[in-house]
Design a protein around this motif. Structure first.
Motif: not given
Length: 461
Positions: A53, A68, A96-98, A109
């Motif tokens: 990602h 991940y 998840a990463s943002c 997350t």
């Protein structure tokens, strides 16, 4: 219309920077940053594992790479290439990463959605948010970056928490009257939060910033419900796509339905224009072909060109019979997107997979239908004007505007299956993403002439 050479790519990971100056792409564990105008490599970064990602910070100064499987996030700086940051979630894992809207905090997350960890790049401080819900779309920021809404699950009930992004303090916390909250999304103006229930329960709830329930909408009961949701950029309309093959449009004044759009397999209205993709007949005669064929000619022959033709009504569209005894049946409106000016809405009904339906929002009626030879994988609107790009997994890209539509063969040796699309913010170029490669498609601007189509609305062949 021109095309760049193709470049290597992994995992469809190719993103334009928010300021439009850079293009980031991934090849396995390497991150490549190019100048958009020259496509020259500006920076080449090496990560610890294969990248799964990537995401630019809002100011385009940093780029995040998430791995991940390793539970690691690496952050790179364009201004200071020697600076980098590594975040290791350890045994908690990472799903998840943002970025936060300020571009200086990262939200990770952990596995099983046990918590969200907020990491500060400036102070190196860490904050934790408990009980995030594992759902389709459980985290959303307002467009101005001031507030974060988070879907939560605790004590077998659904909740929404609203945080102030400047200090991550809790502003509001309220429960939602949902069986299994599936997604939340702010209106573009940041005044209303939409929350929708599981596909087993048709329910859309609309909340104000202070947590008041403004309205609840239910179209029907005892059948599969909501499949897709989209706000118009003007925040005036909320489009809800459902498993019954219809799109329902709610207005922002009363939050009542103002119309519904059906997706029948037969188009009987003679006023509705239906474009069907058809193969072009090659102009080459057999006498002009050499044997064995040249390599370039062999590549050209293996990928046949196509064009749009106007179908005379009534028109029957290709349908797919859904398998009723399996989860997530291929039926209902699975894709929705408004044009940047909110004048048009594009939709795809999953059991009519080859067709894209374009609706006129001003007149609240069907404007045009585009049917292709293969199922539509993705479509995306030009961020500056009502122009839609479509891909079907073949070596073509399709463009539509109110002036007309065109099918364009991606040049190059061999096959280039276009699996994804990514517009530049100016609308002048479009990244075409394949399994192992990507290229840029450059469109002519209005100053230099029309990119495609003709004034009479007929497609150019």
């Amino acid at each position: 219309m021109n095309f760049s050479e193709s470049f290597k790519l992994s995992g469809l990971l190719c993103r334009f920077s928010p300021d439009g100056k850079y293009l980031a792409s991934c090849v396995q564990y390497r991150l490549v940053v190019r100048d958009v105008t020259t496509l020259q490599i500006l920076q080449l970064y090496t990560c610890l594992d294969q990248i799964q990602h990537i995401e630019w910070s809002a100011d385009s100064l940093f780029i995040l790479c998430a791995m991940y499987r390793r539970g690691i996030v690496q952050v790179w700086s364009l201004e200071q290439p020697e600076w980098h940051c590594k975040i290791d979630e350890g045994s908690a894992g990472l799903v998840a990463s943002c970025w936060s809207p300020d571009g200086r905090h990262i939200l990770n997350t952990t596995e099983f959605h046990l918590r969200i960890t907020v990491w500060s790049l400036c102070t190196k401080s860490v904050s934790y948010i408990k009980y995030p819900k594992a759902c389709q779309q459980g985290l959303t920021f307002t467009r101005d970056g001031r507030y974060l809404a988070l879907a939560e699950r605790r004590d077998c009930r659904d909740y929404v928490s609203i945080f102030v992004c400047s200090d991550w303090q809790l502003l509001r916390h309220f429960d939602t009257d949902t069986q299994d909250l599936t997604g939340i999304e702010w209106a573009p103006n940041g005044c209303v939060l939409a929350a929708w229930d599981t596909c087993l329960e048709y329910k859309v709830l609309l909340y104000s910033l202070d947590g008041r329930l403004l309205s609840a909408y239910c179209a029907y009961e005892w059948s599969l419900g909501i499949k897709s949701v989209a706000w118009s950029p003007s925040s005036q309309f909320l489009a809800i796509g459902s498993y019954d093959g219809k799109v329902r449009l709610l207005n922002h004044v009363t939050w009542k339905m103002i119309t519904e759009f059906g997706h029948p397999a037969a188009i009987n209205n003679p006023k509705t224009v239906v474009y069907k993709e058809a193969e072009k007949i090659s102009q080459l005669g057999l006498g002009h072909l050499s044997f064995p064929p040249l390599r370039a000619m062999a590549g050209a022959l293996s990928t046949s060109e196509s064009k749009y033709e106007i179908a005379s009504g009534p028109v029957s569209l290709q349908t797919l019979k859904p398998v009723a005894d399996r989860a997530n049946p291929r039926m209902g409106v699975g894709m929705l997107a408004f044009s940047s000016d909110s004048y048009f809405l594009a939709s795809r009904n999953d059991n009519v997979p080859n067709a894209v339906w374009i609706w006129d929002i001003q007149k609240l009626k069907l404007f045009v239908v585009l049917e292709h030879m293969s199922p539509v994988r993705s479509f995306q609107w030009d961020p500056r004007q009502p122009r839609l790009a479509i891909c079907t997994g073949g070596s073509k890209v399709y463009l539509w505007s109110p002036a007309g539509c065109v099918s364009v063969q991606v040049p190059g040796e061999g096959d280039f299956p276009v699996l994804g699309l990514c517009w530049h913010l100016s609308g002048d170029s479009l990244a075409l993403l394949g399994k192992d490669h990507f290229c840029l498609c450059f469109l002519e601007t209005k100053e230099r002439g029309t990119a495609y189509g003709q004034r009479d609305g007929m497609p150019r062949t």
